[in-house]
Structure formats: structure tokens, C-alpha cells
Design an enzyme around this catalytic site. Structure first.
Site, PDB file in Angstrom:
ATOM      1  N   PHE A 288      33.360  28.103 -10.431  1.00  0.00           N
ATOM      2  CA  PHE A 288      33.311  26.973 -11.352  1.00  0.00           C
ATOM      3  C   PHE A 288      34.133  27.320 -12.581  1.00  0.00           C
ATOM      4  O   PHE A 288      33.726  28.137 -13.408  1.00  0.00           O
ATOM      5  CB  PHE A 288      31.870  26.638 -11.740  1.00  0.00           C
TER       6      PHE A 288
ATOM      7  N   ASN B 199      21.542  21.287  -9.175  1.00  0.00           N
ATOM      8  CA  ASN B 199      22.113  22.628  -9.210  1.00  0.00           C
ATOM      9  C   ASN B 199      21.023  23.604  -9.661  1.00  0.00           C
ATOM     10  O   ASN B 199      20.632  23.634 -10.829  1.00  0.00           O
ATOM     11  CB  ASN B 199      23.302  22.674 -10.174  1.00  0.00           C
TER      12      ASN B 199
ATOM     13  N   HIS C 180      20.256  26.620 -10.893  1.00  0.00           N
ATOM     14  CA  HIS C 180      21.060  27.635 -11.564  1.00  0.00           C
ATOM     15  C   HIS C 180      20.486  29.042 -11.374  1.00  0.00           C
ATOM     16  O   HIS C 180      19.276  29.267 -11.485  1.00  0.00           O
ATOM     17  CB  HIS C 180      21.145  27.332 -13.053  1.00  0.00           C
TER      18      HIS C 180
ATOM     19  N   LYS D 280       0.854  -1.186   0.000  1.00  0.00           N
ATOM     20  CA  LYS D 280       0.000   0.000   0.000  1.00  0.00           C
ATOM     21  C   LYS D 280       0.889   1.234   0.000  1.00  0.00           C
ATOM     22  O   LYS D 280       1.678   1.443   0.927  1.00  0.00           O
ATOM     23  CB  LYS D 280      -0.911   0.016   1.230  1.00  0.00           C
TER      24      LYS D 280
ATOM     25  N   THR E  12      -3.875  -5.078   0.510  1.00  0.00           N
ATOM     26  CA  THR E  12      -3.248  -3.780   0.754  1.00  0.00           C
ATOM     27  C   THR E  12      -4.142  -2.904   1.624  1.00  0.00           C
ATOM     28  O   THR E  12      -3.644  -2.042   2.357  1.00  0.00           O
ATOM     29  CB  THR E  12      -2.925  -3.062  -0.568  1.00  0.00           C
TER      30      THR E  12
END
Length: 290
Positions: free
Chosen positions: A157, A243, A245, A12, A57
Site C-alpha cells: 500500500f 480492512n 489492520h 417477523k 407476525t
């Protein structure tokens, strides 16, 4: 060629349960999303449709509600272990249980009311438990997701691989933002999960803030390393960090400069950085993350 049934499980998904604990006029709130998956002697139901080994379930969902009422909800790892052990111990045809829990945080609204709350941002606490029943093999993975963080400077970077399709310019100063998903594996199933979670979260945040980043990969590793260094009870951590941006807006058409002040926040596409940091002596856990 023989055709056979491979690994399988059923359960479930996403049972939403809210537990209110009343301590006089002061109330306490637990808000969970619980997923259960069971496996075991399930060949007959797949091959012939014989349901004799199958716990519906719907019964799994009702068990979550009943255990929330009977046992309350403390730390989500402990609640998940309680459920997982029950399903295996109570039903001979079930040999393994997987229980995944998400907890949504609520904070009390300041004031005289003891029953008013506000959702605590977007962050979600998580737990994933595997159990073969009481006395059997077990694993506990704690974690969090959607922990959104941002450094407005202190990130670079440059020096990256370039080819004929590269247009990204190197930078010595950029905004670094991400939404952290982190999951860490405990060595034992008995732990102070509340204290461990708070310490791991603090380590992730402190390291993100303190690291002068040359890449998001470097930051990810330092964050994971800090968690392992400060908590011997954790042997492995996996992180996924998109990331988010932030691009400088070109204001030159308006005769204006932009000295790293105005950005466009792009939601997609995004770089997705993933990595694992672990103690090289960590015991194997083939099922812990699945």
C-alpha cells in the site's frame, strides 16, 4: 401540504429454526435464521388501525416452522422462495414478500456417531428472496458473510493521497486481512444453488490468495470479477471488506528488531471497502438488495 403514507412493510425477524433429518442412525442438520417482510394493501392498518389485511407476525413465524416440517429444508434459496410465494399466493392483501435467510454451518464430528456435530467456524451462508407470487416478478440473491481471510505477505500500500493529517507510512509488504461479506444476484430463480455457492466461495478464496494486492480495493474487484467470469448465471456481486489492520509492534525499546514477524491486530477503527462488480448487461433489480 398533503401528508401521505409512504412505502412500508412488516414481518417477523430472526425466526430461529433447526431441522434434524433422521436417515436411520445418520442425522443431517440445518440451522437457520429466517426474516420475513410483507407488503401490500396496508393503508388501513396504518391510517385507522384496521387489522383486516394483516397476517400476524406470529403466523409468519409459525409458517416457517410448519414449512420446515412439511417440506424439509434443502438449499436456503429454495426454502426462501417457497415461503415468499406462499405468503403472496395465499393472502390477497399481500402483494410482495421479502424473505432473508442465514444458515449456520455444522460439520459432523468424525467417528461412529452419526448424530454429533461441531459448528463450522464463523462463516454464515445467506440468501435474500423477493417475490410477487407465483408467476410474478422475483429475484434471488445468494451470499456469505464473516468469511475471515488473511495473507501474511503479498500485499502493498503506497502512492496514496497525503495531506497534513497523514501519518500512515507507505509499505511494500504488509499483512492483509478481512472478513468478506459477499452477495451475488442470479439471473434466474431456478439454479443449482448448492453448486453455485460452492463455486462462488472457491472463486473468492482462490482470488484472494492469488492476487498480489496493491490495495484492498484492487483485491475486491478481482474477487468479484472471478465470480462473474466463472458463473454466467450470476450477473452482479456486491462485496464489503473491512480492512482488519495488523500493525508491526515497535520492539526497539527492548533492543530488538521486528522483521515483519510480530503484529498487533487492531479491531477498530477499521477501513471499510465496499464495491459492486457486474455484467454491464445485467437486468436492473431495484428491489433485489433491499
Amino acid at each position: 401540504m398533503a401528508i401521505v403514507l409512504g412505502p412500508n412493510r412488516y414481518g417477523k425477524a430472526e425466526t430461529r429454526v433447526v431441522r434434524v433429518t433422521r436417515d436411520g442412525a445418520t442425522h443431517h442438520l440445518k440451522d437457520l435464521n429466517v426474516g420475513v417482510s410483507l407488503s401490500g394493501d396496508m393503508h388501513a392498518v396504518h391510517l385507522t388501525g384496521d387489522n383486516a389485511a394483516v397476517l400476524p407476525t406470529d403466523s409468519q413465524k409459525n409458517t416457517v416452522y410448519a414449512f420446515a416440517a412439511k417440506h424439509g429444508i434443502g438449499e436456503i434459496e429454495e426454502f426462501a422462495l417457497l415461503l415468499a410465494r406462499h405468503f403472496v399466493d395465499a393472502h390477497p392483501t399481500i402483494s410482495h414478500a421479502r424473505v432473508e435467510v442465514e444458515e449456520y454451518g455444522w460439520s459432523r464430528i468424525p467417528g461412529e456417531s452419526g448424530h454429533s456435530f461441531v459448528r463450522s467456524g464463523t462463516e454464515v451462508r445467506t440468501a435474500l428472496v423477493h417475490s410477487d407470487g407465483t408467476g410474478g416478478s422475483e429475484s434471488v440473491v445468494s451470499g456469505l458473510k464473516d468469511l475471515v481471510v488473511l495473507n501474511s505477505t503479498g500485499s502493498e500500500f503506497h502512492g496514496f493521497l497525503q495531506d497534513e493529517f497523514t501519518t500512515l507510512q507507505p509499505t511494500r509488504d504488509r499483512v492483509l486481512a478481512t472478513a468478506v461479506t459477499a452477495r451475488w444476484r442470479h439471473r434466474e430463480t431456478r439454479a443449482d444453488f448448492a453448486a453455485s455457492f460452492q463455486e462462488a466461495r472457491a472463486s473468492l478464496l482462490e482470488t484472494f490468495a492469488e492476487t498480489h494486492s496493491l490495495s484492498l480495493q484492487q483485491t475486491l474487484y478481482q474477487m468479484g470479477r472471478r465470480v462473474l467470469e466463472t458463473q454466467p448465471g450470476i450477473c452482479e456481486i456486491r462485496l464489503a471488506m473491512p480492512n482488519k489492520h495488523h500493525f508491526l509492534v515497535d520492539l526497539s525499546p527492548f533492543g530488538m528488531d521486528n522483521d515483519n514477524e510480530v503484529y498487533f491486530a487492531a479491531d477498530r477503527p477499521y477501513g471499510l471497502i465496499e464495491g459492486t462488480v457486474l455484467d454491464d448487461g445485467a437486468p436492473p433489480a431495484p428491489a433485489a438488495w433491499a
